[in-house]
Design a protein around this motif. Structure first.
Motif, PDB file in Angstrom:
ATOM      1  N   SER A  38      43.911  52.545  33.218  1.00 34.19           N
ATOM      2  CA  SER A  38      43.738  52.530  34.679  1.00 34.19           C
ATOM      3  C   SER A  38      44.523  53.665  35.335  1.00 34.19           C
ATOM      4  O   SER A  38      45.078  53.505  36.417  1.00 34.19           O
ATOM      5  CB  SER A  38      44.176  51.170  35.260  1.00 34.19           C
ATOM      6  OG  SER A  38      43.381  50.140  34.753  1.00 34.19           O
ATOM      7  N   MET A  77      38.478  46.846  41.030  1.00 31.47           N
ATOM      8  CA  MET A  77      38.457  47.751  39.884  1.00 31.47           C
ATOM      9  C   MET A  77      37.029  48.031  39.416  1.00 31.47           C
ATOM     10  O   MET A  77      36.717  49.124  38.993  1.00 31.47           O
ATOM     11  CB  MET A  77      39.263  47.149  38.727  1.00 31.47           C
ATOM     12  CG  MET A  77      40.742  46.969  39.035  1.00 31.47           C
ATOM     13  SD  MET A  77      41.560  48.536  39.406  1.00 31.47           S
ATOM     14  CE  MET A  77      41.497  49.346  37.819  1.00 31.47           C
ATOM     15  N   LYS A 109      42.317  44.066  40.784  1.00 29.47           N
ATOM     16  CA  LYS A 109      43.445  44.529  39.991  1.00 29.47           C
ATOM     17  C   LYS A 109      44.242  43.381  39.386  1.00 29.47           C
ATOM     18  O   LYS A 109      44.831  43.520  38.321  1.00 29.47           O
ATOM     19  CB  LYS A 109      44.384  45.392  40.849  1.00 29.47           C
ATOM     20  CG  LYS A 109      43.828  46.751  41.218  1.00 29.47           C
ATOM     21  CD  LYS A 109      44.828  47.512  42.071  1.00 29.47           C
ATOM     22  CE  LYS A 109      44.286  48.864  42.494  1.00 29.47           C
ATOM     23  NZ  LYS A 109      45.237  49.589  43.374  1.00 29.47           N
TER      24      LYS A 109
END
Length: 239
Positions: free
Chosen positions: A101, A202, A212
């Motif tokens: 990420s 996300m 998230k």
């Protein structure tokens, strides 16, 4: 104030990256502090032991000792919201960077073109996340919840239930009234009874918005296409 750290074992690279970062802050008219490291151990020590806070970290992947990937994994527990820009000459790291990420991946061969854009985009997002706060005021309490901390808001009878990083807060207002009071493009309806903060989304997968914090919220069929379009438009504007 935006706090940036730059870590690269090459002293010349550190100086060059710091100048680029400073130029980006100046162009964005953003206040910031930049710390530089040529030893990843010192960066980790400052974060873990001295509790240094950084909003953005520029990390070289190929460093002696611990790689940038390993450093990123060790940093995340201390700074879960930190934005990381990986810098590397090896394209095969891009997939791993995505799985971590990481905010952006910049090949060393395209530094002059892509690093300034990556830093400017990160700064814009950080400032966006540090923006307004929603205020809940009654006769007995006053509570302010930063927009950046709000994950989603649901209808709960005659109340609106706000789920944020600090817990759940309820306000005796309709969901539509809260939506209008927020008046921010990052908040969108994904269902008649749920508003989500795009900052925390996300991915959209199998008809759900995955946040998230790993919460998966169902998107109604009536809203799915519109949610996808709004998300693309939002991130296309800000990133």
């Amino acid at each position: 104030m935006i706090h940036i750290a730059i870590c690269d074992d090459d002293k010349h690279a550190v100086v060059a990256h710091k100048q680029i970062a400073q130029n980006c802050l100046t162009q964005n008219k953003s206040a910031g502090e930049i710390a530089v490291y040529t030893d990843s151990g010192n960066l980790l020590y400052d974060i873990a032991e001295d509790e240094f806070f950084f909003d953005l970290i520029l990390l070289d992947i190929e460093m002696p000792g611990s790689t940038g990937m390993e450093i990123a994994e060790k940093i995340k527990p201390y700074l879960p919201e930190v934005k990381i820009i990986f810098i590397t000459s090896h394209i095969e790291y891009a997939v791993d960077a995505f799985e971590l990420s990481v905010f952006r991946y910049v090949p060393k061969g395209e530094l002059d073109k892509r690093l300034p854009a990556a830093i400017r985009d990160a700064v814009k997002l950080i400032e966006l996340e540090e923006g307004k706060a929603y205020t809940i005021q009654t006769n007995s309490r006053l509570e302010k919840i930063p927009y950046r901390d709000i994950y989603y808001i649901e209808r709960d009878g005659k109340n609106a239930s706000i789920t944020a990083s600090g817990g759940i807060s309820k306000v005796r207002k309709s969901l539509q009234q809260v939506f209008e009071e927020l008046d921010a493009e990052e908040f969108i309806y994904i269902d008649r009874g749920c508003i989500v903060n795009l900052i925390h989304v996300m991915q959209i997968k199998n008809g759900t918005a995955v946040l998230k914090n790993e919460t998966a919220l169902p998107i109604s069929r009536a809203h799915l296409q519109e949610v996808k379009e709004q998300m693309n438009r939002y991130w296309g504007t800000h990133i």
